[in-house]
Design a protein around this motif. Sequence first.
Motif, PDB file in Angstrom:
ATOM      1  N   LEU A   1       0.801  -1.217   0.000  1.00 50.63           N
ATOM      2  CA  LEU A   1       0.000   0.000   0.000  1.00 50.63           C
ATOM      3  C   LEU A   1       0.839   1.274   0.000  1.00 50.63           C
ATOM      4  CD1 LEU A   1      -2.739   1.230  -0.096  1.00 50.63           C
ATOM      5  CD2 LEU A   1      -3.013   0.814   2.356  1.00 50.63           C
ATOM      6  N   ASP A   2       1.878   1.351   0.822  1.00 52.76           N
ATOM      7  CA  ASP A   2       2.698   2.563   0.850  1.00 52.76           C
ATOM      8  C   ASP A   2       3.332   2.831  -0.503  1.00 52.76           C
ATOM      9  OD1 ASP A   2       2.086   2.975   3.506  1.00 52.76           O
ATOM     10  OD2 ASP A   2       3.959   2.129   4.274  1.00 52.76           O
TER      11      ASP A   2
ATOM     12  N   ARG B   1      -6.881   2.423   1.552  1.00 54.64           N
ATOM     13  CA  ARG B   1      -6.363   2.766   2.873  1.00 54.64           C
ATOM     14  C   ARG B   1      -7.469   2.688   3.922  1.00 54.64           C
ATOM     15  NH1 ARG B   1      -1.634   2.596   5.174  1.00 54.64           N
ATOM     16  NH2 ARG B   1      -0.650   3.687   3.422  1.00 54.64           N
TER      17      ARG B   1
ATOM     18  N   ASP C   1      -7.309   0.469   7.184  1.00 52.90           N
ATOM     19  CA  ASP C   1      -7.397   1.140   8.483  1.00 52.90           C
ATOM     20  C   ASP C   1      -8.446   0.486   9.373  1.00 52.90           C
ATOM     21  OD1 ASP C   1      -5.397   2.910   7.898  1.00 52.90           O
ATOM     22  OD2 ASP C   1      -6.715   4.600   7.425  1.00 52.90           O
TER      23      ASP C   1
ATOM     24  N   GLU D   1       0.642   3.952  -3.064  1.00 51.01           N
ATOM     25  CA  GLU D   1       0.282   5.361  -2.891  1.00 51.01           C
ATOM     26  C   GLU D   1       1.344   6.274  -3.486  1.00 51.01           C
ATOM     27  OE1 GLU D   1      -2.376   5.436   1.181  1.00 51.01           O
ATOM     28  OE2 GLU D   1      -0.194   5.322   1.354  1.00 51.01           O
TER      29      GLU D   1
END
Length: 276
Positions: free
Chosen positions: A130-131, A195, A199, A134
């Motif tokens: 994910l990081d 995200r 989360d 992004e």
Amino acid sequence: MREAKVTSGDGAKVTVYSTGTGPGIVILHGGGVAVRDYQRLAAALADRFTVHLYNRRGRVDSAPLTGTETVETDLADLGAVLEHTGARSVFGHSGGGFTALRAGLTLPLERIAVYDPGLHFGGRPSAEFLDEFERLVRQGDHARAMTVMARATYPDDFGAKVPFPVAKAMTSLFLRTSIGKRFVELMPTMPPEIRRIHDHSGKAEDYAGVSAELLLAAGARSPRYFMENCQAVADAAPRGRAMLIPGASHNSANVARPAFVRPFAEFFAAGSFKRA
């Protein structure tokens, strides 16, 4: 389709598209796509139901993304649509399935059907991408971003088994198609939506408070974690049921062949709920 404008909790305008007659169903689309990608599904249901669709934020005719959106923003938009239409049933696909299940905890819903819902339990699917995803989307490196995401979320597919440069070249070709170009247009919407799902990582028991009739379906050709997560929620929810749809892949909701639509139509028809 008939069009109407409704106002969400923060004053944002939501355009609602409606078709058909009968009990109301709201379709919540997945990530990287929009209302236009669910026209076949809407048409397949419209002979028995009034089908309502709307674009989630960051898409044409919806509010622009500000970076402040939360799950509560998504639920406020859906709540406004439910209030306007009177519908008490929703169908959610992928990321829309996540929103539908969260809605089941607080909104007045009677029937919820989800297909390949975007859920994150016990590390499945992996969130390690994910990081980087992004960052690549911010940089506009769309082919690399899509390749990174696809290899993480479709670990058994061909693209996850070949060397990365080969997979990236395949993605680049796809992004040049008409469908691929639409993905590129909507790619900025994908990181914040993914995200929000991650989360809210947790346990299937987090959805034990969903009191609506609940159908959790996964495709037999989709990644296995979809069915595993569907079964886990079905076991936790008091009125949950999980099913595997033979021959279906993750995008079967967009293709909407009769064999795919049938179990959902039967599920919604079995309820006694308010007509829209």
